[in-house]
Scaffold this motif. Structure first.
Motif, PDB file in Angstrom:
ATOM      1  N   ILE A   1       0.817  -1.219   0.000  1.00  0.00           N
ATOM      2  CA  ILE A   1       0.000   0.000   0.000  1.00  0.00           C
ATOM      3  C   ILE A   1       0.856   1.277   0.000  1.00  0.00           C
ATOM      4  N   THR A   2       2.085   1.187   0.527  1.00  0.00           N
ATOM      5  CA  THR A   2       2.963   2.360   0.570  1.00  0.00           C
ATOM      6  C   THR A   2       4.015   2.312  -0.540  1.00  0.00           C
ATOM      7  N   ASP A   3       3.916   1.298  -1.412  1.00  0.00           N
ATOM      8  CA  ASP A   3       4.898   1.100  -2.473  1.00  0.00           C
ATOM      9  C   ASP A   3       6.301   1.052  -1.867  1.00  0.00           C
ATOM     10  N   GLY A   4       6.404   0.306  -0.780  1.00  0.00           N
ATOM     11  CA  GLY A   4       7.651   0.255  -0.009  1.00  0.00           C
ATOM     12  C   GLY A   4       8.595  -0.852  -0.412  1.00  0.00           C
ATOM     13  N   GLN A   5       9.614  -0.996   0.416  1.00  0.00           N
ATOM     14  CA  GLN A   5      10.630  -2.023   0.217  1.00  0.00           C
ATOM     15  C   GLN A   5      11.117  -2.466   1.594  1.00  0.00           C
ATOM     16  N   TYR A   6      11.812  -3.611   1.630  1.00  0.00           N
ATOM     17  CA  TYR A   6      12.458  -4.084   2.853  1.00  0.00           C
ATOM     18  C   TYR A   6      13.955  -3.864   2.720  1.00  0.00           C
ATOM     19  N   ALA A   7      14.613  -3.503   3.831  1.00  0.00           N
ATOM     20  CA  ALA A   7      16.068  -3.377   3.830  1.00  0.00           C
ATOM     21  C   ALA A   7      16.566  -3.398   5.279  1.00  0.00           C
TER      22      ALA A   7
END
Length: 160
Positions: A148-154
């Motif tokens: 929903i936030t157009d995010g990523q993991y890192a």
């Protein structure tokens, strides 16, 4: 505790994302995230705080990390391809995000900023983030929040 629906909840519902609202007692001031975890009976590893940074090029980036952890600014900058990032000033939170300190959610900010979730979120079936105001949290699947936030993991946290 009966609370009203927040904009964050409306957005999650509009996007058909399952969530559970959690409420905790509060005054006018924000409490730290570990206290929020205690007040809601949650594992601090599943309760995430939303931090907003600004790059050397005046770009804003959002980082969502476990409440008991600290953001590593060098790792954070690398994750978003910036030379450097620093935390925004508390006085700028509302102007940049539309939220107040202690009620800042990665969902429903004034603008869509690049959002990065700490990789530990992937290990949790559900994480909690601010519901958009002090005293309100929402729990949902981390992949739904990333979507929903157009995010990523890192990996953006300091070593423990």
């Amino acid at each position: 505790m009966k609370e009203t629906k927040t904009n964050v909840m409306r957005i999650l519902e509009k996007e058909n994302i399952n969530y559970e609202a959690k409420f905790y007692p509060h005054g006018k001031e924000a409490v730290d995230g570990v206290t929020v975890a205690e007040l809601t009976g949650q594992d601090p590893d599943q309760v995430f705080k939303t931090l907003v940074t600004v790059s050397n090029k005046k770009e804003y980036f959002v980082f969502v990390i476990p409440v008991a952890r600290e953001l590593d600014l060098k790792k954070a900058a690398k994750a978003v391809g910036a030379k450097s990032v620093e935390m925004i000033h508390v006085k700028d939170i509302n102007k940049v995000t539309g939220y107040i300190r202690g009620g800042c959610s990665p969902v429903g900010m004034k603008k869509a900023y690049r959002t990065t979730y700490h990789e530990s979120a992937k290990e949790q079936p559900v994480i909690m983030v601010s519901g958009g105001k002090i005293g309100t949290q929402v729990a949902c699947a981390p992949d739904d929040l990333v979507k929903i936030t157009d995010g990523q993991y890192a990996d953006v946290c300091k070593e423990i």
